[in-house]
Design an enzyme around this catalytic site. Sequence first.
Site, PDB file in Angstrom:
ATOM      1  N   ASP A   1      48.734  86.632  38.086  1.00  0.00           N
ATOM      2  CA  ASP A   1      49.579  87.564  38.847  1.00  0.00           C
ATOM      3  C   ASP A   1      50.688  88.030  37.894  1.00  0.00           C
ATOM      4  OD1 ASP A   1      51.447  85.503  38.759  1.00  0.00           O
ATOM      5  OD2 ASP A   1      51.686  85.339  40.933  1.00  0.00           O
TER       6      ASP A   1
ATOM      7  N   CYS B   1      49.829  81.839  37.054  1.00  0.00           N
ATOM      8  CA  CYS B   1      50.875  82.495  37.845  1.00  0.00           C
ATOM      9  C   CYS B   1      52.214  81.938  37.355  1.00  0.00           C
ATOM     10  CB  CYS B   1      50.655  82.353  39.349  1.00  0.00           C
ATOM     11  SG  CYS B   1      50.696  80.695  40.027  1.00  0.00           S
TER      12      CYS B   1
ATOM     13  N   HIS C   1      36.739  63.239  34.716  1.00  0.00           N
ATOM     14  CA  HIS C   1      36.696  62.503  35.988  1.00  0.00           C
ATOM     15  C   HIS C   1      36.336  63.373  37.190  1.00  0.00           C
ATOM     16  CE1 HIS C   1      39.427  58.929  34.624  1.00  0.00           C
ATOM     17  NE2 HIS C   1      38.691  59.388  33.638  1.00  0.00           N
TER      18      HIS C   1
ATOM     19  N   HIS D   1      32.407  58.415  38.948  1.00  0.00           N
ATOM     20  CA  HIS D   1      32.973  59.768  39.027  1.00  0.00           C
ATOM     21  C   HIS D   1      32.024  60.729  39.753  1.00  0.00           C
ATOM     22  CE1 HIS D   1      36.400  58.493  36.869  1.00  0.00           C
ATOM     23  NE2 HIS D   1      35.772  58.285  35.725  1.00  0.00           N
TER      24      HIS D   1
ATOM     25  N   THR E   1      54.025  79.399  38.524  1.00  0.00           N
ATOM     26  CA  THR E   1      54.007  77.930  38.512  1.00  0.00           C
ATOM     27  C   THR E   1      52.606  77.334  38.393  1.00  0.00           C
ATOM     28  OG1 THR E   1      53.762  77.907  40.915  1.00  0.00           O
ATOM     29  CG2 THR E   1      56.026  77.851  40.040  1.00  0.00           C
TER      30      THR E   1
HETATM   31  C1  RB5 Z   1      55.561  84.870  41.958  1.00  0.00           C
HETATM   32  O1  RB5 Z   1      56.922  85.095  41.981  1.00  0.00           O
HETATM   33  C2  RB5 Z   1      55.273  83.388  42.097  1.00  0.00           C
HETATM   34  O2  RB5 Z   1      55.557  82.962  43.377  1.00  0.00           O
HETATM   35  C3  RB5 Z   1      53.838  83.084  41.738  1.00  0.00           C
HETATM   36  O3  RB5 Z   1      53.570  83.533  40.447  1.00  0.00           O
HETATM   37  C4  RB5 Z   1      53.438  81.619  41.769  1.00  0.00           C
HETATM   38  O4  RB5 Z   1      54.342  80.833  41.063  1.00  0.00           O
HETATM   39  C5  RB5 Z   1      53.150  81.089  43.099  1.00  0.00           C
HETATM   40  O5  RB5 Z   1      52.814  79.931  43.285  1.00  0.00           O
END
Ligand code: RB5
Length: 150
Positions: free
Chosen positions: A8, A65, A98, A134, A67
Amino acid sequence: MKVAIGCDHGGINLKPVLIDYLNKKGIEYKDFGTFEKTSVDYNDYAESVCTAVADGQFDKGILICGTGIGMSIVANKIKGIRCAHCHDVFSAKATREHNDTNVIAFGERVIGPGLMIEIVDAFLFTEFSNDARHIRRVDKIKSLEQKNFK
Ligand code: RB5
């Protein structure tokens, strides 16, 4: 090996580093977007990448993304996908050995390009252990996909 990749707007700066790595390694890939910095929903890119992996068109998927969390939540809702939310090399290797994970998700706001490449390399080139314990545990994960929870 064929790899599906997606991000994203939160992962748009790390994706070119990933693409450069895949090109240098000669790994075939398809980029499912996003291609611009405009704010988008991570859900849509995780879904595109993961349905293509689940359909068997690609061997593995890589999601970026901000996080890695949103992407990994979506990915693990898709039948046939085992996605690791992962920011270290030890876990990337262990989750292949695993959990036989087929998708990895990480956050551009969490790691830098050097570590990302080491994580991706470990994820792509570590084989599933095929140990009985596993296999049993992965089979239990797969059996959850057949249940209808209320
Ligand atoms: C976008 O601002 C952010 O929320 C997205 O990239 C991600 O971290 C969501 O989990």
